[in-house]
Design a protein around this motif. Sequence first.
Motif, PDB file in Angstrom:
ATOM      1  N   ARG A 152      58.687   3.405 -58.264  1.00  0.00           N
ATOM      2  CA  ARG A 152      58.731   3.049 -56.839  1.00  0.00           C
ATOM      3  C   ARG A 152      57.547   2.162 -56.471  1.00  0.00           C
ATOM      4  N   ILE A 153      56.477   2.275 -57.249  1.00  0.00           N
ATOM      5  CA  ILE A 153      55.338   1.378 -57.070  1.00  0.00           C
ATOM      6  C   ILE A 153      54.935   0.862 -58.447  1.00  0.00           C
ATOM      7  N   GLN A 154      54.174  -0.238 -58.418  1.00  0.00           N
ATOM      8  CA  GLN A 154      53.803  -0.839 -59.697  1.00  0.00           C
ATOM      9  C   GLN A 154      52.759  -0.004 -60.444  1.00  0.00           C
ATOM     10  N   SER A 155      51.725   0.409 -59.702  1.00  0.00           N
ATOM     11  CA  SER A 155      50.618   1.055 -60.405  1.00  0.00           C
ATOM     12  C   SER A 155      49.772   1.896 -59.448  1.00  0.00           C
ATOM     13  N   ALA A 156      49.601   3.166 -59.787  1.00  0.00           N
ATOM     14  CA  ALA A 156      48.713   4.032 -59.012  1.00  0.00           C
ATOM     15  C   ALA A 156      47.268   3.530 -59.121  1.00  0.00           C
ATOM     16  N   ASP A 157      46.906   3.078 -60.304  1.00  0.00           N
ATOM     17  CA  ASP A 157      45.535   2.576 -60.516  1.00  0.00           C
ATOM     18  C   ASP A 157      45.237   1.381 -59.612  1.00  0.00           C
TER      19      ASP A 157
END
Lengths: 197, 72
Positions: A152-157
């Motif tokens: 759902r998103i590219q990257s938590a980082d």
Amino acid sequence: MSRALKLFVVDTGPLITLAAAESLDYLLCVEVDVVIPDAVLYEAAHDASRLGAQEIMDWVKAHRAHVEIAPTKTYEIFDAARATIPNLREPELGERAAVEVIEEPGRLEGDERGLLLCEETTVLKRVVVRDRDRIVELSTLDFLTILEAERRIQSADQVFAAAARAGRSASRVRKVDGHDAATRAAIASLVKRRDGE
Amino acid sequence: MDDADRQALRDFSAGRMTALELRRRLNGATFGDVLILLGAEDLPLPRASTVGREARIERARAWMFPKNVARS
């Protein structure tokens, strides 16, 4: 607003981190009703010059259909006291309001479940979670990591990196707390709207 | 900010101190102030270890995305 999963934002950390990273909409990547205690919103947004404050207030107003500002006695008493003591500071105001909301009878009905989004395990230590089978606590990073795993998103980082960048670039000069009264009025109107539904 | 405050920031960044403790130590700083101070010291946001919490996180994921988890 009546989805089976409720996301309780129980301290200011997740709101400010996501606002700083311009990622508050990620809270709505999931089919949830977002519940923010009034005092948590106040702490996060009462001074519009603070990092993320204006973004948080704008986001709440824009998503009223799925964001509930939960009224608490804790905030009501604080707000009333501010009438006579304008500079009153209440340590841990948001945390105490969050405990009140989580422990409120009838918050989760039927098959409803709750996610507690927080940075502070200290808040949760004060809570007598009545039904561990229906409530799970998550940190902001846990939440973002799940969104990343679900693509759902590219990257938590990247979100955390963006929040850190915002911190580095934000003004370190404290401005005058000039928007407090307007924020308190806005919170009052948001709470009343929910009561009136 | 003195050396003790800087050490507190480093402890928070490394997950050895909670944000609430840090904010108290910094005279009621907001979480936004903490982000700014971390940036000034070039310290990262703390990352809580998931060790021991894997089952809880997986349960949350199943609640958040029930169809996807059921398929996998």
